[in-house]
Design a protein around this motif. Sequence first.
Motif, PDB file in Angstrom:
ATOM      1  N   PHE A   1      61.967  54.042 100.363  1.00 51.12           N
ATOM      2  CA  PHE A   1      62.228  52.677 100.848  1.00 51.12           C
ATOM      3  C   PHE A   1      62.361  51.681  99.693  1.00 51.12           C
ATOM      4  N   MET A   2      63.376  50.840  99.805  1.00 51.28           N
ATOM      5  CA  MET A   2      63.661  49.852  98.768  1.00 51.28           C
ATOM      6  C   MET A   2      63.388  48.453  99.325  1.00 51.28           C
ATOM      7  N   ARG A   3      62.883  47.588  98.473  1.00 46.00           N
ATOM      8  CA  ARG A   3      62.502  46.260  98.949  1.00 46.00           C
ATOM      9  C   ARG A   3      63.508  45.174  98.576  1.00 46.00           C
ATOM     10  N   ASN A   4      63.971  45.156  97.344  1.00 46.96           N
ATOM     11  CA  ASN A   4      64.890  44.088  96.946  1.00 46.96           C
ATOM     12  C   ASN A   4      65.659  44.467  95.688  1.00 46.96           C
ATOM     13  N   GLY A   5      66.657  43.628  95.385  1.00 49.59           N
ATOM     14  CA  GLY A   5      67.472  43.880  94.207  1.00 49.59           C
ATOM     15  C   GLY A   5      67.989  42.584  93.641  1.00 49.59           C
ATOM     16  N   ARG A   6      68.247  42.580  92.351  1.00 46.78           N
ATOM     17  CA  ARG A   6      68.852  41.414  91.693  1.00 46.78           C
ATOM     18  C   ARG A   6      69.618  41.916  90.471  1.00 46.78           C
ATOM     19  N   GLY A   7      70.871  41.516  90.358  1.00 47.38           N
ATOM     20  CA  GLY A   7      71.668  42.005  89.230  1.00 47.38           C
ATOM     21  C   GLY A   7      71.715  43.525  89.243  1.00 47.38           C
ATOM     22  N   ALA A   8      71.401  44.127  88.108  1.00 45.32           N
ATOM     23  CA  ALA A   8      71.434  45.589  88.017  1.00 45.32           C
ATOM     24  C   ALA A   8      70.031  46.196  88.134  1.00 45.32           C
ATOM     25  N   ARG A   9      69.091  45.433  88.732  1.00 41.88           N
ATOM     26  CA  ARG A   9      67.728  45.969  88.931  1.00 41.88           C
ATOM     27  C   ARG A   9      67.399  46.034  90.413  1.00 41.88           C
ATOM     28  N   VAL A  10      66.659  47.076  90.786  1.00 40.65           N
ATOM     29  CA  VAL A  10      66.171  47.187  92.168  1.00 40.65           C
ATOM     30  C   VAL A  10      64.682  47.493  92.147  1.00 40.65           C
ATOM     31  N   TRP A  11      64.005  47.101  93.222  1.00 39.27           N
ATOM     32  CA  TRP A  11      62.573  47.329  93.352  1.00 39.27           C
ATOM     33  C   TRP A  11      62.306  48.120  94.621  1.00 39.27           C
ATOM     34  N   ASP A  12      61.432  49.116  94.521  1.00 38.06           N
ATOM     35  CA  ASP A  12      61.114  49.894  95.713  1.00 38.06           C
ATOM     36  C   ASP A  12      60.025  49.196  96.524  1.00 38.06           C
ATOM     37  N   ALA A  13      59.647  49.825  97.635  1.00 43.33           N
ATOM     38  CA  ALA A  13      58.718  49.176  98.574  1.00 43.33           C
ATOM     39  C   ALA A  13      57.361  48.913  97.935  1.00 43.33           C
ATOM     40  N   ASP A  14      57.048  49.617  96.840  1.00 47.66           N
ATOM     41  CA  ASP A  14      55.781  49.381  96.142  1.00 47.66           C
ATOM     42  C   ASP A  14      55.931  48.409  94.987  1.00 47.66           C
ATOM     43  N   GLY A  15      57.140  47.881  94.784  1.00 47.40           N
ATOM     44  CA  GLY A  15      57.357  46.915  93.699  1.00 47.40           C
ATOM     45  C   GLY A  15      57.688  47.546  92.362  1.00 47.40           C
ATOM     46  N   ASN A  16      57.936  48.872  92.332  1.00 51.39           N
ATOM     47  CA  ASN A  16      58.363  49.501  91.073  1.00 51.39           C
ATOM     48  C   ASN A  16      59.821  49.151  90.805  1.00 51.39           C
TER      49      ASN A  16
ATOM     50  N   TYR B   1      63.573  49.491  88.842  1.00 46.97           N
ATOM     51  CA  TYR B   1      64.506  50.477  88.284  1.00 46.97           C
ATOM     52  C   TYR B   1      65.791  49.780  87.860  1.00 46.97           C
ATOM     53  N   VAL B   2      66.415  50.273  86.792  1.00 45.05           N
ATOM     54  CA  VAL B   2      67.808  49.896  86.531  1.00 45.05           C
ATOM     55  C   VAL B   2      68.638  50.689  87.541  1.00 45.05           C
ATOM     56  N   ASP B   3      69.533  49.995  88.226  1.00 46.76           N
ATOM     57  CA  ASP B   3      70.241  50.602  89.348  1.00 46.76           C
ATOM     58  C   ASP B   3      71.541  51.258  88.897  1.00 46.76           C
ATOM     59  N   LEU B   4      71.545  52.575  88.871  1.00 43.66           N
ATOM     60  CA  LEU B   4      72.781  53.302  88.534  1.00 43.66           C
ATOM     61  C   LEU B   4      73.402  53.951  89.764  1.00 43.66           C
TER      62      LEU B   4
ATOM     63  N   TRP C   1      77.309  58.582  89.752  1.00 37.67           N
ATOM     64  CA  TRP C   1      76.594  57.312  89.636  1.00 37.67           C
ATOM     65  C   TRP C   1      77.613  56.170  89.679  1.00 37.67           C
ATOM     66  N   PHE C   2      77.089  54.956  89.804  1.00 33.41           N
ATOM     67  CA  PHE C   2      77.944  53.769  89.808  1.00 33.41           C
ATOM     68  C   PHE C   2      77.368  52.765  88.816  1.00 33.41           C
ATOM     69  N   VAL C   3      78.221  52.259  87.926  1.00 39.97           N
ATOM     70  CA  VAL C   3      77.798  51.237  86.964  1.00 39.97           C
ATOM     71  C   VAL C   3      78.272  49.897  87.503  1.00 39.97           C
ATOM     72  N   SER C   4      77.381  48.924  87.658  1.00 40.34           N
ATOM     73  CA  SER C   4      77.823  47.634  88.199  1.00 40.34           C
ATOM     74  C   SER C   4      78.210  46.686  87.070  1.00 40.34           C
ATOM     75  N   ALA C   5      78.970  45.652  87.448  1.00 44.60           N
ATOM     76  CA  ALA C   5      79.410  44.660  86.460  1.00 44.60           C
ATOM     77  C   ALA C   5      78.249  43.765  86.025  1.00 44.60           C
ATOM     78  N   ALA C   6      77.100  43.889  86.697  1.00 40.94           N
ATOM     79  CA  ALA C   6      75.960  43.027  86.364  1.00 40.94           C
ATOM     80  C   ALA C   6      75.092  43.612  85.254  1.00 40.94           C
ATOM     81  N   MET C   7      75.405  44.808  84.815  1.00 38.26           N
ATOM     82  CA  MET C   7      74.541  45.480  83.842  1.00 38.26           C
ATOM     83  C   MET C   7      74.569  44.756  82.490  1.00 38.26           C
ATOM     84  N   THR C   8      73.400  44.346  82.025  1.00 40.44           N
ATOM     85  CA  THR C   8      73.287  43.653  80.744  1.00 40.44           C
ATOM     86  C   THR C   8      72.964  44.658  79.641  1.00 40.44           C
ATOM     87  N   GLU C   9      72.980  44.174  78.394  1.00 42.06           N
ATOM     88  CA  GLU C   9      72.576  45.032  77.267  1.00 42.06           C
ATOM     89  C   GLU C   9      71.145  45.533  77.475  1.00 42.06           C
ATOM     90  N   ALA C  10      70.282  44.642  77.980  1.00 36.39           N
ATOM     91  CA  ALA C  10      68.878  45.023  78.198  1.00 36.39           C
ATOM     92  C   ALA C  10      68.777  46.099  79.281  1.00 36.39           C
TER      93      ALA C  10
END
Length: 424
Positions: A50-65, A67-70, A390-399
């Motif tokens: 289960f996933m809780r939220n996402g912003r840019g190229a990052r996503v957070w699972d239901a426990d708040g962990n 991930y960089v989203d690929l 995998w999918f690389v999004s346009a939001a992916m930063t250098e970080a």
Amino acid sequence: MAHQAPARAGADQRERTADRELRRRATAVIPGGMYGHQSAGPLPPEYPQFMRNGRGARVWDADGNCYVDLMCSYGPVVLGHQHPKVEEAARAQAELADCQNGPAPVMVDLAELLVATVRHADWAMLAKNGTDATTMCCTIARAHTGRRRILVARGAYHGAAPWCTPRPAGVTPEDRANLGYYTYNDMESVQAAVTAAGDDLAGVVVSPFRHDAGFDQELVDPSFARGVRALCTQAGAALILDDVRCGFRLHLGSSWEPIGVMADLSAWSKAIANGYPLAAVLGSGTFREAAASIFVTGSFWFSAVAMAAAAATVGALREENAIEAMAARGTELREGITAQAAARDLDIRYTGPASMPYLSFAGDRNHELASVFAAAAVRAGAYLHPRHNWFVSAAMTEADLATALAATDAGLAAVQSHLANHDK
Ligand SMILES: Cc1ncc(COP(=O)(O)O)c(C=O)c1O
């Protein structure tokens, strides 16, 4: 919101309580605990369900962990999660209305925009899912030609309806009775399938490149694309490009525009509205009458919010040079992973376009090494997949890229030790 740092490699130290509890509850009320392509069941246990939220190229699972989203939600999120312009357009439309007695004006705006953007398109019809779009393409091809047979590549995925689902359960031979098969990039096999169809050929469905899950990806041979085009023209059948997965990731004007091959009909979904539910069938003038003659609809097909999101997505893709950004970031990812594998003396195959890559390991059986890799990468904070591109999004930063590469290196280190332990 707990923006926890990506977890370290090695033992899984991430919080898992919420995910475990949701899985327990889901098992009681959802068949199999989960279904479809987003079921975490077939994935290594490190994957959250289960996933809780996402912003840019990052996503957070239901426990708040974090991930960089690929995986980009398996394709839909192309500009990154919560893209400001897309969200603003969706919010503005939602304040007016979404689901009404008739479509909102934005439907015409979007159809005009799609026709102006995609070279082979003279008209657009909108729906919800990729399966709606591929199925409609086949129906329009049959309505236009008055014939039955549709050719598809062996092993290609075109959706989850009985005519195309990869699982046999609940499917009758009659559901597939009017299909013929060819091998991707093999012109002789298309010719043979066309001959077998005789005077009953309605259309040929083809993917922009061979992106079958679980296999190394194969880019299209331009002479194959041109050959299929010529055969369809000769037979008076529809060339149907299934751009559901690749559409607006490889080229704005359709994925075969760079090689100069025009489809008669094309199916779109996934990325066209940056995560909002929408699909489209685009077609040439020749097929307009047939498209108008079929009856297709759905309770939510005319909902306006996703259409407003799509119009904003197309605008932002262009303004932000998103296709080029994804290709550039994808190339950096490929170069990084290839160098990491070489440094660890691992024999990998990295296939597919840079922005839609697939990684496999030489001699891997049943995706064992791919699973070891993916599990360790997930533990280290990159959400990728062991058996799907995998999918690389346009939001992916250098970080984001740096975090992703640290995680892929952890994945490769895990494969190295797995192999070392195996050799003992
Ligand atoms: C190439 C292709 N066609 C069709 C589909 C079906 O799309 P949907 O799952 O939206 O029905 C998919 C979905 O993954 C796809 O990748």
